[in-house]
Design a protein around this motif. Structure first.
Motif, short mmCIF file in Angstrom:
data_model
loop_
_atom_site.label_atom_id
_atom_site.label_comp_id
_atom_site.label_asym_id
_atom_site.label_seq_id
_atom_site.Cartn_x
_atom_site.Cartn_y
_atom_site.Cartn_z
N VAL A 121 0.89 -1.07 -0.08
CA VAL A 121 0.06 -0.14 -0.04
C VAL A 121 0.76 1.24 -0.03
CG1 VAL A 121 -1.80 1.16 1.26
CG2 VAL A 121 -2.20 -1.01 1.16
N ASP A 122 1.76 1.35 0.85
CA ASP A 122 2.75 2.47 0.83
C ASP A 122 3.36 2.46 -0.51
OD1 ASP A 122 4.42 4.54 2.50
OD2 ASP A 122 6.03 3.18 2.01
N ARG A 123 4.16 1.42 -1.05
CA ARG A 123 4.41 1.65 -2.23
C ARG A 123 3.68 2.08 -3.51
NH1 ARG A 123 8.06 -2.66 -6.01
NH2 ARG A 123 8.46 -1.51 -7.43
N ALA A 124 2.38 1.69 -3.47
CA ALA A 124 1.48 2.27 -4.34
C ALA A 124 1.06 3.58 -4.24
CB ALA A 124 0.19 1.26 -4.33
N GLN A 129 2.28 9.29 -6.03
CA GLN A 129 2.70 10.59 -5.69
C GLN A 129 3.82 11.02 -6.58
OE1 GLN A 129 4.75 10.79 -1.83
NE2 GLN A 129 4.42 13.15 -1.83
N LEU A 130 4.67 9.87 -6.93
CA LEU A 130 5.82 10.21 -8.16
C LEU A 130 5.19 10.88 -9.50
CD1 LEU A 130 8.63 7.77 -6.91
CD2 LEU A 130 8.53 10.47 -6.83
N GLY A 131 4.42 10.01 -9.70
CA GLY A 131 3.54 9.93 -11.03
C GLY A 131 2.97 11.42 -11.25
N ARG A 132 2.30 11.75 -9.93
CA ARG A 132 1.49 13.17 -10.08
C ARG A 132 2.80 14.30 -10.11
NH1 ARG A 132 -2.69 15.76 -9.89
NH2 ARG A 132 -3.04 17.45 -8.75
N LEU A 133 3.90 14.09 -9.34
CA LEU A 133 4.87 15.07 -9.23
C LEU A 133 5.51 15.25 -10.58
CD1 LEU A 133 6.51 14.55 -5.95
CD2 LEU A 133 5.26 16.43 -6.59
N ALA A 134 5.66 14.10 -11.18
CA ALA A 134 6.17 14.02 -12.74
C ALA A 134 5.26 14.83 -13.65
CB ALA A 134 6.62 12.75 -13.15
N MET A 135 4.12 14.92 -13.49
CA MET A 135 3.07 15.62 -14.57
C MET A 135 2.50 16.92 -13.87
SD MET A 135 3.28 13.75 -17.19
CE MET A 135 3.53 12.20 -17.93
N HIS A 136 2.83 17.30 -12.94
CA HIS A 136 2.20 18.69 -12.27
C HIS A 136 3.29 19.50 -11.76
CE1 HIS A 136 -1.15 15.74 -12.61
NE2 HIS A 136 -2.12 16.96 -12.64
N LEU A 139 4.61 24.02 -7.41
CA LEU A 139 3.83 25.18 -6.82
C LEU A 139 2.28 25.32 -6.97
CD1 LEU A 139 4.41 27.79 -5.24
CD2 LEU A 139 5.16 28.88 -7.43
N THR A 140 1.89 25.10 -8.33
CA THR A 140 0.59 25.53 -8.67
C THR A 140 -0.51 24.27 -8.67
OG1 THR A 140 1.07 25.32 -10.93
CG2 THR A 140 1.33 27.26 -9.89
N ALA A 141 0.14 23.15 -8.74
CA ALA A 141 -0.36 21.88 -8.88
C ALA A 141 -1.14 21.73 -10.13
CB ALA A 141 -1.44 21.57 -7.91
N LEU A 142 -0.92 22.75 -11.17
CA LEU A 142 -1.52 22.61 -12.76
C LEU A 142 -0.60 21.69 -13.44
CD1 LEU A 142 -1.89 26.32 -13.03
CD2 LEU A 142 -3.71 24.64 -12.92
N PRO A 143 -0.99 21.05 -14.37
CA PRO A 143 -0.26 20.07 -15.31
C PRO A 143 0.73 21.07 -15.98
CG PRO A 143 -2.51 20.02 -15.85
CD PRO A 143 -2.50 21.44 -14.91
N ASN A 144 2.05 20.09 -15.71
CA ASN A 144 3.25 20.77 -16.38
C ASN A 144 3.40 20.40 -17.84
OD1 ASN A 144 4.07 18.36 -16.70
ND2 ASN A 144 5.79 18.31 -14.91
N ARG A 145 4.44 21.02 -18.57
CA ARG A 145 4.67 21.01 -19.97
C ARG A 145 4.69 19.48 -20.35
NH1 ARG A 145 7.91 23.73 -23.84
NH2 ARG A 145 8.45 22.22 -25.38
N ALA A 146 5.29 18.53 -19.61
CA ALA A 146 5.30 17.01 -19.87
C ALA A 146 3.92 16.48 -20.19
CB ALA A 146 6.00 16.45 -18.99
#
Length: 169
Positions: A121-124, A129-136, A139-146
């Motif tokens: 559960v912790d790994r999932a 969270q890493l997937g979200r950080l990679a795409m947002h 600071l703003t939590a908006l979608p990033n360029r990627a």
């Protein structure tokens, strides 16, 4: 395995490979409220819980009758600890068809299984969270360029070849 949904706070069945599907659905759809009240009252959150014979004892009245109707006679549970805070992520529960308490080796096996569930559960959660950080943007939590490029690419691919012209500003 029942985990608390972080958005709704509802206990949900995550895995129940050997339980009757009708029992799992019945708990998920109609008896979750009683389960949550009993979990809070019985302190299942903080210590192992053993109901060695469902025909005796107190609490879990509706759940007990549904379990007995499915031939389930005893229930053992262990809380799944969270990294932070006092409230566990949920609990690992085991049912048996004969009334009994777990033996010492079974208790050790349940603790190991609970620990593996906690790690999974912790790994999932960390992967999400890493997937979200990679795409947002952090600071703003908006979608990033990627993420913008990925969504644009998917949108362009979904257009018919002879469709309208598209422009992106």
């Amino acid at each position: 395995v029942r985990l608390v949904d972080t958005e709704t706070g509802v206990l949900q069945s995550v895995a129940a490979p050997t339980l009757p599907l009708s029992y799992v659905r019945g708990v998920d759809e109609g008896l979750e409220g009683e389960l949550r009240e009993e979990v809070d009252a019985a302190r299942i959150w903080h210590e192992p819980y053993v109901l060695d014979d469902m025909t005796t004892g107190e609490g879990f009245n509706e759940l007990r009758s549904v379990a007995l109707a499915h031939g389930l006679r005893s229930f053992w549970s262990l809380p799944i600890p969270a990294d932070e805070g006092d409230t566990p992520l949920g609990f690992l529960g085991v049912y048996t068809r004969a009334p009994r308490t777990p033996t010492a080796p079974e208790a050790v096996m349940l603790e190991r299984a609970r620990d593996l569930v906690s790690i999974a559960v912790d790994r999932a959660a960390r992967t999400e969270q890493l997937g979200r950080l990679a795409m947002h943007d952090t600071l703003t939590a908006l979608p990033n360029r990627a993420l913008g490029v990925e969504r644009l690419d998917n949108a362009v691919r979904s257009l018919p070849d002879s469709g309208p012209m598209v422009a992106v500003l």
